[in-house]
Design a protein around this motif. Structure first.
Motif: not given
Ligand code: ADP
Ligand code: TYD
Length: 212
Positions: A43, A57, A76, A102, A107
Motif C-alpha cells: 500500500e 507526492y 485499503r 502507516s 496521517q
C-alpha cells in the motif's frame, strides 16, 4: 469440503527507507523455499485510489490531512476486499508492505489522532504480525537519496519523518514487534526470522529445538 487453514498475515511497517520492501522480498523467498504459498503486496496500491495518492507526492497541500486519510482508507478497503481477505481465506500467506499503522503514523504526523485512525479500521483484519523496522530518520533519508539520486517527496522530509518515527515508537498493540533495522540486510533478515519462526514452525528449525 473442509475449509483451508487461513493464511498468515504479516505486515511491514516503518519510515521510508527503513528496509521494508527489501526484507519483505527476503522473507517471501524463504517462505516459498519452504513450500508455503505467499503473495507479496503493498500500500498504497496500484488501484484507482492508490494512483490518486501518488499524485499527492509532489504537493500534499491540495488536500487536507482528513481528505488524505480518506484516500488511504478507500485504497485499503479495496485492497482488503479484493486481495487480502480472499487470499487469507484460501490459505495463502500474505506479506504486505505498509498497512493501517502507516496511516496512524503518517496521517497522525499530519495532525490527526493515531488512535482514532486505528479505530477507523474495523473493516481491516488485524495482522498476525506487524514488523516495525526501526532506523533513524537521518539514516533513512541518506538511503532514499542514495537509492533514487533525487529529491525527497513530501512524505519524506526530515521533520515529518521524525514525527512519523515518534508515532511508530508509541504504538502499543499486541501484534507489533520492533526490529532493529540498522544492521546489514542479512542481520535484519535474521531478526525477522526469529519473530516469524513462531508463526511458521517449519521456517527455520533452530539448533536447540527438541526433535522427537
Ligand atoms: P523501504 O521499503 O522501507 O522504503 P527499501 O527496502 O526500499 O526501504 O530500502 C531503502 C534503500 O536502502 C534501498 O536502496 C535498499 O537497497 C537499502 N537497504 C535496505 N536494507 C538495508 C540495510 N540493512 N543496510 C543498508 N542499506 C539497506
Ligand atoms: P511507499 O511505501 O513509499 O510507496 P511507494 O514505494 O509506492 O512510493 O508509500 C508512499 C508514502 O505514503 C510513504 O511516504 C508513506 C505514505 N503513507 C501514508 O502516509 N499513509 C498510509 O496509510 C500509507 C499506506 C502510506
Amino acid at each position: 469440503m473442509t475449509e483451508p487453514v487461513p493464511g498468515v498475515f504479516i505486515v511491514f511497517e516503518g519510515i521510508d527507507g527503513s528496509g521494508k520492501s527489501t526484507q519483505l522480498r527476503l522473507l517471501a523467498d524463504v517462505l516459498r523455499t519452504r513450500g508455503l504459498p505467499v503473495i507479496e503486496t503493498f500500500e498504497p496500491t496500484k488501484g484507482v485510489f492508490g494512483r490518486k495518492i501518488r499524485n499527492l507526492y509532489k504537493d500534499r497541500s491540495i488536500v487536507t490531512p482528513q481528505e488524505e486519510l480518506e484516500l488511504f482508507i478507500r485504497d485499503r478497503r479495496e485492497h482488503v476486499d479484493q486481495l487480502i481477505v480472499p487470499s487469507l481465506a484460501a490459505g495463502i500467506n500474505v506479506l504486505c508492505d505498509r498497512y493501517f499503522l502507516s496511516s496512524a503514523a503518517y496521517q497522525g504526523a499530519a495532525g490527526l489522532d493515531p488512535d482514532r485512525i486505528i479505530a477507523r479500521h474495523d473493516f481491516a483484519p488485524d495482522p498476525d504480525l506487524a514488523l516495525i523496522i526501526e532506523i533513524d530518520p537521518e539514516r533513512s533519508i541518506q538511503r532514499i537519496v542514495e537509492r533514487r539520486g533525487d529529491a525527497l517527496n513530501e512524505f519524506e522530509q526530515l521533520a515529518s519523518l521524525k514525527k512519523v518515527d515518534g508515532i511508530f515508537k508509541q504504538l502499543d498493540l499486541p501484534y507489533v514487534k520492533r526490529i532493529d533495522g540498522t544492521g546489514s540486510q542479512a542481520d535484519v533478515h535474521r531478526l525477522i526470522l526469529e519473530q516469524v519462526d513462531n508463526l511458521f514452525p517449519a521456517v527455520e528449525p533452530s539448533a536447540n529445538r527438541d526433535v522427537p
